[in-house]
Design a protein around this motif. Structure first.
Motif, PDB file in Angstrom:
ATOM      1  N   VAL A  83       0.761  -1.138   0.093  1.00 35.07           N
ATOM      2  CA  VAL A  83      -0.019   0.012  -0.041  1.00 35.07           C
ATOM      3  C   VAL A  83       0.465   0.930  -0.292  1.00 35.07           C
ATOM      4  CG1 VAL A  83      -1.921   1.174   1.540  1.00 35.07           C
ATOM      5  CG2 VAL A  83      -1.994  -1.243   1.347  1.00 35.07           C
ATOM      6  N   PHE A  84       0.143   1.909  -0.559  1.00 35.44           N
ATOM      7  CA  PHE A  84       1.092   3.636  -0.863  1.00 35.44           C
ATOM      8  C   PHE A  84       0.752   4.833  -0.406  1.00 35.44           C
ATOM      9  CE2 PHE A  84       3.483   0.169  -4.079  1.00 35.44           C
ATOM     10  CZ  PHE A  84       5.154   0.659  -3.783  1.00 35.44           C
ATOM     11  N   GLU A  85       1.158   5.616   0.579  1.00 35.17           N
ATOM     12  CA  GLU A  85       0.443   6.914   0.614  1.00 35.17           C
ATOM     13  C   GLU A  85       1.053   8.400   0.381  1.00 35.17           C
ATOM     14  OE1 GLU A  85      -1.117   6.327   5.580  1.00 35.17           O
ATOM     15  OE2 GLU A  85      -0.372   3.985   4.477  1.00 35.17           O
ATOM     16  N   GLY A  86       0.112   8.948  -0.254  1.00 33.85           N
ATOM     17  CA  GLY A  86       0.314  10.646   0.185  1.00 33.85           C
ATOM     18  C   GLY A  86      -0.533  11.346  -0.657  1.00 33.85           C
ATOM     19  N   ASN A 102       7.858  -6.854  -8.045  1.00 34.57           N
ATOM     20  CA  ASN A 102       9.425  -6.791  -7.999  1.00 34.57           C
ATOM     21  C   ASN A 102       9.136  -5.164  -7.056  1.00 34.57           C
ATOM     22  OD1 ASN A 102      11.806  -4.642  -8.815  1.00 34.57           O
ATOM     23  ND2 ASN A 102      12.316  -6.200 -10.437  1.00 34.57           N
ATOM     24  N   ASN A 103       8.808  -5.088  -5.883  1.00 39.36           N
ATOM     25  CA  ASN A 103       8.974  -3.957  -5.171  1.00 39.36           C
ATOM     26  C   ASN A 103       9.620  -3.185  -5.372  1.00 39.36           C
ATOM     27  OD1 ASN A 103       7.203  -3.084  -2.619  1.00 39.36           O
ATOM     28  ND2 ASN A 103       8.917  -2.345  -1.667  1.00 39.36           N
ATOM     29  N   ASN A 104      10.874  -2.639  -5.162  1.00 46.69           N
ATOM     30  CA  ASN A 104      11.742  -2.349  -5.323  1.00 46.69           C
ATOM     31  C   ASN A 104      11.643  -1.255  -6.804  1.00 46.69           C
ATOM     32  OD1 ASN A 104      13.749  -2.885  -3.540  1.00 46.69           O
ATOM     33  ND2 ASN A 104      14.894  -3.275  -4.917  1.00 46.69           N
ATOM     34  N   ARG A 105      11.002  -1.818  -8.190  1.00 45.64           N
ATOM     35  CA  ARG A 105      10.631  -1.256  -9.574  1.00 45.64           C
ATOM     36  C   ARG A 105       9.119  -1.023  -8.652  1.00 45.64           C
ATOM     37  NH1 ARG A 105       8.427  -5.959 -12.097  1.00 45.64           N
ATOM     38  NH2 ARG A 105       6.516  -5.597 -11.057  1.00 45.64           N
ATOM     39  N   THR A 106       8.254  -1.015  -8.082  1.00 47.33           N
ATOM     40  CA  THR A 106       6.595  -0.391  -8.273  1.00 47.33           C
ATOM     41  C   THR A 106       7.070   0.908  -7.182  1.00 47.33           C
ATOM     42  OG1 THR A 106       5.696  -2.693  -8.329  1.00 47.33           O
ATOM     43  CG2 THR A 106       4.169  -0.900  -7.575  1.00 47.33           C
ATOM     44  N   VAL A 107       7.826   0.537  -6.578  1.00 44.41           N
ATOM     45  CA  VAL A 107       8.049   2.046  -5.645  1.00 44.41           C
ATOM     46  C   VAL A 107       8.558   2.981  -5.944  1.00 44.41           C
ATOM     47  CG1 VAL A 107       9.155   2.874  -2.971  1.00 44.41           C
ATOM     48  CG2 VAL A 107       8.409   0.658  -3.035  1.00 44.41           C
ATOM     49  N   ALA A 108      10.089   2.505  -7.152  1.00 42.35           N
ATOM     50  CA  ALA A 108      10.407   4.178  -8.071  1.00 42.35           C
ATOM     51  C   ALA A 108       9.036   4.527  -8.877  1.00 42.35           C
ATOM     52  CB  ALA A 108      11.343   3.349  -8.930  1.00 42.35           C
ATOM     53  N   GLU A 229      -2.851   4.673 -12.104  1.00 37.55           N
ATOM     54  CA  GLU A 229      -4.184   3.499 -12.388  1.00 37.55           C
ATOM     55  C   GLU A 229      -3.879   2.773 -13.313  1.00 37.55           C
ATOM     56  OE1 GLU A 229      -7.602   5.195 -12.398  1.00 37.55           O
ATOM     57  OE2 GLU A 229      -8.558   5.167 -10.535  1.00 37.55           O
ATOM     58  N   GLU A 230      -2.792   3.268 -14.421  1.00 37.11           N
ATOM     59  CA  GLU A 230      -1.896   2.880 -15.975  1.00 37.11           C
ATOM     60  C   GLU A 230      -1.382   1.885 -15.328  1.00 37.11           C
ATOM     61  OE1 GLU A 230      -0.770   5.765 -18.044  1.00 37.11           O
ATOM     62  OE2 GLU A 230      -3.539   6.510 -18.690  1.00 37.11           O
ATOM     63  N   ASP A 231      -0.705   1.608 -14.206  1.00 35.79           N
ATOM     64  CA  ASP A 231       0.662   1.022 -14.078  1.00 35.79           C
ATOM     65  C   ASP A 231       0.100  -0.142 -13.893  1.00 35.79           C
ATOM     66  OD1 ASP A 231       2.362  -0.023 -11.993  1.00 35.79           O
ATOM     67  OD2 ASP A 231       3.444   1.265 -12.491  1.00 35.79           O
ATOM     68  N   ASP A 232       0.561  -1.996 -14.635  1.00 39.18           N
ATOM     69  CA  ASP A 232       1.007  -3.114 -14.543  1.00 39.18           C
ATOM     70  C   ASP A 232       0.221  -3.564 -12.960  1.00 39.18           C
ATOM     71  OD1 ASP A 232       0.674  -2.662 -16.893  1.00 39.18           O
ATOM     72  OD2 ASP A 232       2.049  -4.038 -17.350  1.00 39.18           O
ATOM     73  N   ASP A 233       1.141  -2.935 -11.595  1.00 38.93           N
ATOM     74  CA  ASP A 233       1.555  -3.267 -10.841  1.00 38.93           C
ATOM     75  C   ASP A 233      -0.043  -2.611  -9.712  1.00 38.93           C
ATOM     76  OD1 ASP A 233       3.926  -5.152 -10.889  1.00 38.93           O
ATOM     77  OD2 ASP A 233       4.668  -3.269 -10.578  1.00 38.93           O
ATOM     78  N   VAL A 234      -0.176  -1.570 -10.115  1.00 38.75           N
ATOM     79  CA  VAL A 234      -1.481  -1.588  -9.140  1.00 38.75           C
ATOM     80  C   VAL A 234      -3.436  -1.862  -9.035  1.00 38.75           C
ATOM     81  CG1 VAL A 234      -2.848   0.686  -8.982  1.00 38.75           C
ATOM     82  CG2 VAL A 234      -0.039   0.841  -9.770  1.00 38.75           C
ATOM     83  N   GLN A 235      -3.864  -2.049  -8.699  1.00 34.24           N
ATOM     84  CA  GLN A 235      -4.964  -3.076  -8.286  1.00 34.24           C
ATOM     85  C   GLN A 235      -5.866  -2.060  -8.188  1.00 34.24           C
ATOM     86  OE1 GLN A 235      -3.959  -6.019  -9.305  1.00 34.24           O
ATOM     87  NE2 GLN A 235      -4.859  -7.332  -7.766  1.00 34.24           N
ATOM     88  N   ASN A 236      -5.473  -0.612  -7.263  1.00 30.56           N
ATOM     89  CA  ASN A 236      -6.966   0.282  -6.772  1.00 30.56           C
ATOM     90  C   ASN A 236      -6.293   0.914  -6.490  1.00 30.56           C
ATOM     91  OD1 ASN A 236      -9.265  -2.243  -6.976  1.00 30.56           O
ATOM     92  ND2 ASN A 236      -8.487  -2.756  -5.448  1.00 30.56           N
ATOM     93  N   VAL A 237      -6.877   2.144  -6.474  1.00 27.51           N
ATOM     94  CA  VAL A 237      -6.746   3.594  -6.294  1.00 27.51           C
ATOM     95  C   VAL A 237      -7.737   4.263  -5.523  1.00 27.51           C
ATOM     96  CG1 VAL A 237      -5.597   5.753  -6.954  1.00 27.51           C
ATOM     97  CG2 VAL A 237      -5.269   3.889  -8.649  1.00 27.51           C
TER      98      VAL A 237
END
Length: 249
Positions: A83-86, A102-108, A229-237
């Motif tokens: 989960v990311f918050e901002g 790949n958590n590093n990729r998603t965080v970046a 939302e376009e990111d393949d790793d993202v499930q919900n926003v």
């Protein structure tokens, strides 16, 4: 009707976007459900509900089988739920749920979206408290249903809100929101009482006043939300941006 109904109006025509992304999202959730509860649908209510959701979205059987196989394939990396918050422009709170191998990729990637679109990625807990976690079911019945009576029945099962809603095919469905921890018991009630389960999912409902934005201000926030939302790793926003007049029509 309550906050869940208003939030549902905002999101129902944006749910999961294009078909390919829908299948990717469900596939990841199926893989995670199998990892957590095993491939036997009898003892895995979450998997059972996801398979019904896949059917309602016309997800090909091959896609479903690949998602289940991935969970038992030792050569495949596991999906990790993060989960990311901002905050976006104009103080709009944003919460992002992702499933990544790949958590590093998603965080970046997520950090770059916030930075390039005038927002900032925050620390854990910075906006989470602004959203209540809920489970949500869509069901229907081949018999007339007294919604008030059904509401009374489900209160003891963790019901938060219930209402009828017309779907894209102009058919009436019953939408049920419950406490996050009530997923299994509400699902069991639905199955035990002969209702057709169309779909089931977890969601988050804003518990703060949504912020009204128009024109360029709204557009700047929407660009950030769309990019995430376009990111393949993202499930919900989820965000605290109030729906526009067009969303409410």
């Amino acid at each position: 009707m309550g906050r869940a109904f208003e939030f549902r109006k905002e999101r129902k025509f944006k749910r999961w976007g294009h078909m390919a992304r829908t299948f990717t999202k469900i596939g990841k959730e199926i893989t995670i459900a199998v990892k957590q509860g095993g491939p036997d649908v009898t003892g895995n209510p979450r998997l059972r509900a996801l398979l019904q959701t896949a059917r309602s979205e016309n997800m090909p059987k091959d896609n479903v089988e690949r998602a289940i196989k991935r969970a038992s394939d030792k050569d495949q990396s596991d999906y990790k739920e993060v989960v990311f918050e901002g905050y976006g422009p104009h103080g709009i709170a944003i919460l992002v749920e992702a499933a990544t191998d790949n958590n590093n990729r998603t965080v970046a990637n997520v950090r770059s979206y916030f930075t390039k679109h005038g927002g900032s990625l925050g620390t854990s807990g910075s906006v989470d408290y602004m959203f209540d976690r809920r489970c949500m079911f869509r069901i229907k019945s081949d018999k007339p249903v007294d919604i008030e009576e059904l509401e009374l029945e489900l209160i003891d099962y963790g019901l938060d809100e219930i209402f009828e809603e017309e779907n894209e095919n102009e058919e009436m469905e019953i939408v049920i929101y419950g406490e996050f921890t009530a997923f299994n018991q509400i699902q069991k009630y639905i199955e035990d009482n002969g209702y057709e389960l169309i779909s089931a999912e977890f969601t988050r409902i804003p518990n703060v006043e949504l912020k009204e934005l128009e024109g360029e201000d709204r557009e700047s926030v929407q660009k950030l939300l769309d990019k995430i939302e376009e990111d393949d790793d993202v499930q919900n926003v989820y965000s605290t941006l109030a729906p526009s007049a067009d969303d409410e029509e």
